[in-house]
Design an enzyme around this catalytic site. Structure first.
Site, short mmCIF file in Angstrom:
data_model
loop_
_atom_site.label_atom_id
_atom_site.label_comp_id
_atom_site.label_asym_id
_atom_site.label_seq_id
_atom_site.Cartn_x
_atom_site.Cartn_y
_atom_site.Cartn_z
N CYS A 191 -36.58 5.62 30.76
CA CYS A 191 -37.87 5.96 31.63
C CYS A 191 -37.48 6.58 32.65
CB CYS A 191 -38.54 4.81 31.56
SG CYS A 191 -40.01 4.93 32.57
N HIS A 248 -39.84 13.52 22.20
CA HIS A 248 -40.95 14.24 22.68
C HIS A 248 -41.45 15.48 22.22
CE1 HIS A 248 -40.79 11.93 26.85
NE2 HIS A 248 -39.65 11.82 26.50
N GLU A 260 -47.86 8.13 25.75
CA GLU A 260 -46.35 7.41 25.45
C GLU A 260 -46.55 6.62 24.30
OE1 GLU A 260 -43.97 6.28 28.47
OE2 GLU A 260 -45.07 6.80 30.30
N CYS A 301 -44.85 10.19 33.21
CA CYS A 301 -43.84 9.92 32.28
C CYS A 301 -42.84 10.92 32.73
CB CYS A 301 -44.09 10.31 30.95
SG CYS A 301 -42.49 10.07 29.70
N GLY A 317 -40.91 12.65 29.81
CA GLY A 317 -41.86 13.67 29.36
C GLY A 317 -41.98 14.79 29.98
#
Length: 287
Positions: A75, A168, A218, A227, A230
């Protein structure tokens, strides 16, 4: 047990300092705590929990759980907050240090804040993007997944897939995503059979060669305000599609704030992410 609520661009997690003591109940205790405490009505509220430990391969280790109790590999917003926590706590004196998550080591650098002050902005070397289909993973074999047609709810979406340590799917749309039905379409992407480990999904609008607007669904959590991985994946996808300029700092506007992402366009080069990290509050909770 003491906790600290923190967020990076609104992507909020509940942090536990386990540099000196183990989390109660081991891995199962961590999972159950993530489910219980992330609840925004009956718990503390957050996108998940993050446990900070001493590292074995790096200076520190980040153990992250989504709100549904599933583990997550990485993350970007969370690891910046880990950096702020350990720097503010005096656990590291250097402005550059490392943190690992599920074996992947990231380099963090303090961008704003001097010793004795509170850090407000950090940058992270997020490593190089993974572009090979089977390693992302998706069910295709070999090569990159760029503008792959994927039918979701009877609509064909051109999907570019990237892994930043977690999978992703990036979809470029023709207007700002403020009215896009993320909460309707996001879970359909997440659980589509094309993604054997489920996926995070970004819905992005390219305003110009250095500006992107984005919303994200997510995996294991739902829509979040931001994110980090992301955002990195979206800029990588935009460069692969020729929509923004490689090597430049690209500003990505998210619901919770802005991140700056930079990538050379070369597959083996790192993606760099810069953004804020903030404390919300601290407290104690019975586990």
């Amino acid at each position: 047990m003491k906790f600290t609520k923190m967020h990076g661009c609104g992507n909020d997690y509940i942090y536990f300092d386990c540099t000196k003591e183990d989390f109660p109940g081991g891995a199962e205790g961590e999972k159950q705590a993530a489910i219980k405490l992330s609840d925004r009505h009956f718990g503390i509220g957050g996108d998940g929990i993050i446990i900070i430990k001493k590292g074995t391969k790096a200076d520190f280790e980040m153990v992250m759980y989504n709100a549904d109790g599933s583990r997550s590999q990485m993350c970007g917003n969370g690891i910046r907050c880990v950096g702020k926590y350990v720097y503010d706590a005096g656990y590291t004196k250097g402005r550059e240090f490392t943190a690992e998550s599920m074996g992947a080591v990231k380099i963090l650098k303090v961008e704003e804040g001097e010793p004795g002050d509170k850090v407000t902005k950090l940058s992270v070397d997020m490593g190089s993007p993974i572009l090979e289909a089977e390693k992302i993973p998706v069910v295709l074999k070999g090569g990159r997944v760029i503008q792959h047609p994927l039918t979701i709810a009877d609509v064909e979406y051109k999907t570019t897939c990237v892994s930043m340590g977690n999978p992703h799917a990036v979809v470029f749309i023709d207007k700002k995503p403020s009215e896009f039905p993320v909460c309707e379409i996001g879970p359909l992407f997440e659980n589509d059979k094309f993604f054997p480990e489920r996926t995070n999904t970004e819905f992005a609008y390219v305003e110009d060669r250095r500006t992107i607007w984005m919303r994200v669904w997510e995996r294991g959590t739902g829509e979040t305000l931001a994110c980090g991985t992301g955002t990195c994946a979206t800029v990588v996808a935009a460069i692969l599609n020729g929509l923004v300029d490689a090597g430049e700092k690209i500003t990505v506007h998210l619901l919770g704030g802005d991140l700056e992402i930079q990538w050379s366009g070369n597959e083996g080069d790192s993606v760099f992410m810069t953004g804020p990290a903030e404390n919300v509050f601290t407290g104690n909770v019975d586990l």
